[in-house]
Design an enzyme around this catalytic site. Structure first.
Site, PDB file in Angstrom:
ATOM      1  CG  ASN A 122      15.588 -56.664   5.968  1.00  0.00           C
ATOM      2  OD1 ASN A 122      15.218 -55.605   5.483  1.00  0.00           O
ATOM      3  ND2 ASN A 122      15.015 -57.173   7.037  1.00  0.00           N
ATOM      4  CB  SER A 136      13.998 -58.646   9.917  1.00  0.00           C
ATOM      5  OG  SER A 136      14.552 -58.115  11.094  1.00  0.00           O
ATOM      6  CD  GLU A 157      12.363 -61.244   2.849  1.00  0.00           C
ATOM      7  OE1 GLU A 157      13.279 -61.151   2.033  1.00  0.00           O
ATOM      8  OE2 GLU A 157      12.513 -61.020   4.066  1.00  0.00           O
ATOM      9  CG  HIS A 172      10.596 -60.450   7.290  1.00  0.00           C
ATOM     10  ND1 HIS A 172      11.405 -59.849   6.345  1.00  0.00           N
ATOM     11  CD2 HIS A 172      10.559 -59.591   8.351  1.00  0.00           C
ATOM     12  CE1 HIS A 172      11.842 -58.691   6.817  1.00  0.00           C
ATOM     13  NE2 HIS A 172      11.338 -58.515   8.025  1.00  0.00           N
TER      14      HIS A 172
END
Length: 289
Positions: free
Chosen positions: A193, A121, A154, A142
């Site tokens: 994130n 991440s 992702e 991800h």
């Protein structure tokens, strides 16, 4: 351009929450999976979690196949063997040295035709790709926690990732019934994130200042923003140590002070209050939840 490889068999390294979740969604989509970990205990625990989750989905009529059929597609193994896989996905701890070691080994054992992905991440894809002899075939894929429930994935391009590899990643995400979010630039924290962690940091700072309680901030997120969980509930699920490491990784790479972990988060990690896995984080958890 020739026909792209169809992903039929995958090798997942790391049987924790994320790795076992990835193995589950791939098996549900009809793929063969080898789920690997250095610890037999972690593998057994991961497989029990998969069996429980698949069972629940079967009860609700949300599976195309029977529970038994799905589980038969998953082989658990402490042996690092991936001779006939199309795609390997690394899902170990957020530690650069450990991940690079895994990538070196994957490059050695995977067929030259195989693609290698990371579920990181925060760690740049390019840093992992450079220890392999196939950086153009390395990609970030991800997933979000909990993997079986979260639709977004992702797909991140490293500096050397080819467009062909990006297409394979995007096709794979669609193949397993998820929605791809394409990330064009390899920055720590990627896209979602970067946005989400800023909100988490701000929520902790408002808590530190006594402006709102954990419960009220979470309630506000659910009721005003339509989130299933507030930032503190999510933080406990993910693990306070995981969020802390993620924030530090982004801060160290970008030197952006907005990502520096607040004092209260640092102290809770020091105290071992890491969330659900330790029965205490922002909330306290009884054995029944």
């Amino acid at each position: 351009m020739g026909k792209r490889m169809e992903i039929k068999k995958i090798f997942v390294v790391g049987a924790g929450t994320m790795g076992s979740g990835i193995a589950q969604v791939c098996a549900q989509a009809g793929l063969e999976v080898v789920l690997n970990d250095v610890s037999q205990d972690v593998l057994d625990q991961g497989f029990r979690g998969i069996a429980w989750s698949v069972g629940k989905l079967a009860e609700k009529g949300k599976l195309a196949d029977t529970k038994e059929t799905v589980l038969r597609r998953i082989e658990i193994s402490t042996d690092f063997h991936a001779t006939d896989v199309d795609l390997a996905i690394e899902a170990v701890f957020e530690d650069l040295d450990l991940k690079r070691e895994v990538f070196k080994r994957l490059d050695t054992i995977c067929p030259t035709s195989a693609y290698i992905a990371t579920n990181t991440s925060t760690i740049p894809i390019t840093k992992l790709a450079q220890v392999t002899g196939r950086p153009e075939k390395v990609i970030g894929i991800h997933f979000f926690n909990p993997v079986p429930m979260m639709d977004a994935v992702e797909v991140i391009s490293g500096l050397n990732t080819s467009e062909e590899t990006m297409r394979v990643g995007l096709d794979f995400v669609a193949q397993i019934g998820k929605e791809a979010i394409r990330v064009e630039t390899d920055i720590p924290g990627f896209l979602l994130n970067r946005i989400n962690l800023i909100g988490y940091v701000e929520a902790i700072r408002l808590l530190e200042q006594g402006i709102g309680t954990v419960e009220d901030i979470d309630k506000g997120f659910r009721l005003a923003f339509g989130r299933r969980m507030g930032p503190f509930e999510t933080g406990d699920l993910v693990g306070l140590d995981v969020s802390y490491k993620g924030l530090m990784a982004i801060y160290q790479e970008s030197k952006d002070i907005r990502y520096f972990p607040p004092m209260l988060l640092r102290r809770k990690v020091d105290a071992g209050q890491l969330g659900r896995k330790t029965s205490r984080g922002w909330y306290q958890y009884e054995p029944k939840g």
